[in-house]
Design an enzyme around this catalytic site. Structure first.
Site, PDB file in Angstrom:
ATOM      1  N   LEU A  65      27.431   4.052  26.174  1.00 28.76           N
ATOM      2  CA  LEU A  65      26.038   3.902  25.743  1.00 28.76           C
ATOM      3  C   LEU A  65      25.160   3.500  26.923  1.00 28.76           C
ATOM      4  O   LEU A  65      25.650   3.071  27.959  1.00 28.76           O
ATOM      5  CB  LEU A  65      25.973   2.848  24.632  1.00 28.76           C
ATOM      6  CG  LEU A  65      26.789   3.200  23.378  1.00 28.76           C
ATOM      7  CD1 LEU A  65      26.824   2.020  22.411  1.00 28.76           C
ATOM      8  CD2 LEU A  65      26.220   4.436  22.693  1.00 28.76           C
ATOM      9  N   PRO A  66      23.824   3.642  26.756  1.00 30.95           N
ATOM     10  CA  PRO A  66      22.952   3.391  27.903  1.00 30.95           C
ATOM     11  C   PRO A  66      23.011   1.965  28.468  1.00 30.95           C
ATOM     12  O   PRO A  66      23.155   1.788  29.674  1.00 30.95           O
ATOM     13  CB  PRO A  66      21.546   3.691  27.366  1.00 30.95           C
ATOM     14  CG  PRO A  66      21.759   4.610  26.208  1.00 30.95           C
ATOM     15  CD  PRO A  66      23.081   4.208  25.621  1.00 30.95           C
ATOM     16  N   THR A  96      27.792   0.862  31.503  1.00 30.64           N
ATOM     17  CA  THR A  96      27.538  -0.139  32.537  1.00 30.64           C
ATOM     18  C   THR A  96      26.598  -1.185  31.954  1.00 30.64           C
ATOM     19  O   THR A  96      25.449  -0.870  31.621  1.00 30.64           O
ATOM     20  CB  THR A  96      26.880   0.505  33.777  1.00 30.64           C
ATOM     21  OG1 THR A  96      27.736   1.542  34.260  1.00 30.64           O
ATOM     22  CG2 THR A  96      26.661  -0.520  34.873  1.00 30.64           C
ATOM     23  N   LYS A 171      31.625  -2.925  39.325  1.00 34.59           N
ATOM     24  CA  LYS A 171      30.793  -1.720  39.169  1.00 34.59           C
ATOM     25  C   LYS A 171      29.371  -1.974  39.693  1.00 34.59           C
ATOM     26  O   LYS A 171      28.767  -1.117  40.350  1.00 34.59           O
ATOM     27  CB  LYS A 171      30.781  -1.336  37.688  1.00 34.59           C
ATOM     28  CG  LYS A 171      29.698  -0.391  37.234  1.00 34.59           C
ATOM     29  CD  LYS A 171      29.926   1.025  37.678  1.00 34.59           C
ATOM     30  CE  LYS A 171      28.721   1.883  37.324  1.00 34.59           C
ATOM     31  NZ  LYS A 171      28.774   3.207  37.855  1.00 34.59           N
ATOM     32  N   LYS A 246      18.172  -0.009  36.022  1.00 32.62           N
ATOM     33  CA  LYS A 246      18.885  -0.978  35.175  1.00 32.62           C
ATOM     34  C   LYS A 246      20.017  -1.645  35.975  1.00 32.62           C
ATOM     35  O   LYS A 246      20.157  -2.865  35.986  1.00 32.62           O
ATOM     36  CB  LYS A 246      19.479  -0.259  33.951  1.00 32.62           C
ATOM     37  CG  LYS A 246      20.309  -1.153  33.046  1.00 32.62           C
ATOM     38  CD  LYS A 246      21.251  -0.362  32.134  1.00 32.62           C
ATOM     39  CE  LYS A 246      22.404   0.238  32.887  1.00 32.62           C
ATOM     40  NZ  LYS A 246      23.452   0.818  32.067  1.00 32.62           N
TER      41      LYS A 246
HETATM   42  P1  NAD Z   1      22.702   9.122  28.404  1.00 35.49           P
HETATM   43  O1  NAD Z   1      21.384   8.520  28.055  1.00 35.49           O
HETATM   44  O2  NAD Z   1      22.776  10.540  28.862  1.00 35.49           O
HETATM   45  O3  NAD Z   1      23.716   8.980  27.141  1.00 35.49           O
HETATM   46  C1  NAD Z   1      23.734   7.913  26.243  1.00 35.49           C
HETATM   47  C2  NAD Z   1      24.007   8.488  24.866  1.00 35.49           C
HETATM   48  O4  NAD Z   1      24.171   7.395  23.948  1.00 35.49           O
HETATM   49  C3  NAD Z   1      22.860   9.351  24.327  1.00 35.49           C
HETATM   50  O5  NAD Z   1      23.370  10.622  23.965  1.00 35.49           O
HETATM   51  C4  NAD Z   1      22.345   8.564  23.119  1.00 35.49           C
HETATM   52  O6  NAD Z   1      21.892   9.403  22.079  1.00 35.49           O
HETATM   53  C5  NAD Z   1      23.597   7.808  22.715  1.00 35.49           C
HETATM   54  N1  NAD Z   1      23.359   6.606  21.899  1.00 35.49           N
HETATM   55  C6  NAD Z   1      22.508   5.584  22.133  1.00 35.49           C
HETATM   56  N2  NAD Z   1      22.625   4.656  21.169  1.00 35.49           N
HETATM   57  C7  NAD Z   1      23.586   5.099  20.313  1.00 35.49           C
HETATM   58  C8  NAD Z   1      24.175   4.594  19.122  1.00 35.49           C
HETATM   59  N3  NAD Z   1      23.796   3.408  18.595  1.00 35.49           N
HETATM   60  N4  NAD Z   1      25.122   5.319  18.499  1.00 35.49           N
HETATM   61  C9  NAD Z   1      25.519   6.516  19.019  1.00 35.49           C
HETATM   62  N5  NAD Z   1      25.010   7.055  20.139  1.00 35.49           N
HETATM   63  C10 NAD Z   1      24.050   6.351  20.775  1.00 35.49           C
HETATM   64  O7  NAD Z   1      23.342   8.143  29.498  1.00 35.49           O
HETATM   65  P2  NAD Z   1      24.579   8.456  30.479  1.00 35.49           P
HETATM   66  O8  NAD Z   1      24.066   8.998  31.763  1.00 35.49           O
HETATM   67  O9  NAD Z   1      25.642   9.191  29.725  1.00 35.49           O
HETATM   68  O10 NAD Z   1      25.052   6.951  30.809  1.00 35.49           O
HETATM   69  C11 NAD Z   1      25.820   6.202  29.883  1.00 35.49           C
HETATM   70  C12 NAD Z   1      26.296   4.931  30.593  1.00 35.49           C
HETATM   71  O11 NAD Z   1      27.096   5.313  31.722  1.00 35.49           O
HETATM   72  C13 NAD Z   1      25.174   4.038  31.129  1.00 35.49           C
HETATM   73  O12 NAD Z   1      25.510   2.698  30.931  1.00 35.49           O
HETATM   74  C14 NAD Z   1      25.124   4.392  32.600  1.00 35.49           C
HETATM   75  O13 NAD Z   1      24.610   3.326  33.384  1.00 35.49           O
HETATM   76  C15 NAD Z   1      26.583   4.686  32.886  1.00 35.49           C
HETATM   77  N6  NAD Z   1      26.855   5.626  33.999  1.00 35.49           N
HETATM   78  C16 NAD Z   1      26.157   6.782  34.136  1.00 35.49           C
HETATM   79  C17 NAD Z   1      26.460   7.652  35.199  1.00 35.49           C
HETATM   80  C18 NAD Z   1      25.718   8.950  35.406  1.00 35.49           C
HETATM   81  O14 NAD Z   1      25.878   9.564  36.478  1.00 35.49           O
HETATM   82  N7  NAD Z   1      24.947   9.426  34.438  1.00 35.49           N
HETATM   83  C19 NAD Z   1      27.466   7.303  36.107  1.00 35.49           C
HETATM   84  C20 NAD Z   1      28.181   6.137  35.906  1.00 35.49           C
HETATM   85  C21 NAD Z   1      27.874   5.298  34.843  1.00 35.49           C
END
Ligand code: NAD
Length: 295
Positions: A65-66, A96, A171, A246
């Site tokens: 999740l975000p 994260t 991380k 963030k």
């Molecule tokens: P994103 O916004 O693309 O995906 C998050 C998903 O969570 C969305 O599809 C949203 O609809 C869903 N969501 C939110 N609340 C929800 C709930 N209550 N129930 C079900 N689904 C829900 O974000 P992301 O890029 O996939 O990042 C996710 C996490 O991974 C973050 O914490 C980010 O910091 C970490 N991260 C991201 C990357 C990257 O390159 N994108 C790399 C490493 C870590």
């Protein structure tokens, strides 16, 4: 193997869950986005109607999740999953979030007989798609051993950083360094191009010189230098600037809590704050280049 519930199918969670399905695991998936859910259903996951529906019959729950508030709401909120999951269920949060939040959620899990790992990842969307992520895990060794086959289906390197929260601390140190490196790489490329250099030639030089780093070599911020980098697709589909902001905020909060000096991290956070305020929050974090190339 246990049934797996996977909650959060965004830029990272989507391809991670897909890898589990493709490697033969039984996955029940849920996301608030119908589009994200449909993609997983097409690949063979069971599309769940809610998070509670997804965890029905699952021995392992994975979330991606975000931010901390989403993780808190999913597990500990008024309609949270803790208290509804059978004792012994293994919960793996790959989002994260702050180490302090991870410890609080893990304690809440333990209080109702659940087992919890924080397992944030590194490697970006390309690593998620290729199944080559690095997992940085906090929690009990025995729980990590049970999780290992699942993590190996989504990643290549798995580190045990320590107890609950330690995965998040490691991380956040990594991502603070990444934010600094990306901003520095963009600044150096913009300087070179302003002085007549070709960005591809300059990137090739830096990739074989002492300025070499992950941003210049594998995730180049200049559009067109690297075919597969987000910069070459209008900064879409990568790691959003608002998520980098963030993470830099989490690093700063950790530094304040522990009385650590992080001037470079603070400056990078300030740059991303300006960038996001400029309406660039949804663009990949390599778009910080635009801060240095703006006329
Ligand atoms: P994103 O916004 O693309 O995906 C998050 C998903 O969570 C969305 O599809 C949203 O609809 C869903 N969501 C939110 N609340 C929800 C709930 N209550 N129930 C079900 N689904 C829900 O974000 P992301 O890029 O996939 O990042 C996710 C996490 O991974 C973050 O914490 C980010 O910091 C970490 N991260 C991201 C990357 C990257 O390159 N994108 C790399 C490493 C870590």
């Amino acid at each position: 193997m246990d049934n797996i519930a996977f909650i959060g199918l965004g830029n990272m969670g989507g391809p991670m869950a897909l890898n589990l399905v493709n490697k033969g695991f039984k996955v029940s998936a849920f996301d608030l986005s119908a589009e994200a859910l449909a993609k997983l259903a097409a690949a063979g996951a069971r599309p769940a109607a809610s998070a509670l529906d997804a965890v029905h019959g699952a021995g392992v729950v994975i979330s991606m999740l975000p931010a901390g508030k989403h993780v808190d709401a999913l597990y500990c909120g008024e309609h949270g999953l803790f208290g509804k999951l059978p004792a012994g269920t293994l919960v793996i949060d790959c989002s994260t979030i702050a180490a302090s939040d991870a410890r609080r959620v893990a304690n809440a899990a333990k209080a109702v007989g659940l087992r919890m790992l924080d397992a944030p990842v590194s490697g970006g969307t390309a690593g998620a798609a290729a199944g080559t992520l690095t997992f940085i895990v906090g929690g009990e060794e025995a729980d990590l051993e049970q999780a290992r086959p699942l993590l190996e289906a989504m990643g290549k390197n798995i580190f045990h950083a320590g107890g609950n929260g330690a995965g998040q601390t490691a991380k956040i140190c990594n991502n603070m360094m990444l934010g600094i490196l990306m901003a520095g790489t963009a600044e150096a490329l913009a300087l070179g191009v302003k002085n007549g250099l070709d960005p591809k030639v300059l990137s090739d030089i830096m990739s074989k010189s002492s300025g070499r780093n992950w941003a210049v070599e594998l995730y180049n911020p200049w559009p067109g230098v690297m075919e597969n980098a987000p910069a070459s697709r209008a900064y879409s589909g990568g790691f959003m600037s608002e998520l980098m902001l963030k993470d830099l905020g989490l690093a700063e909060a950790t530094a304040l809590d522990s009385h650590a000096a992080t001037p470079m991290g603070s400056l990078a956070r300030n740059l991303y704050e300006t960038h996001v305020a400029d309406g660039k929050g949804k663009l990949d974090f390599s778009s910080i280049l635009q801060y240095f190339t703006a006329e």
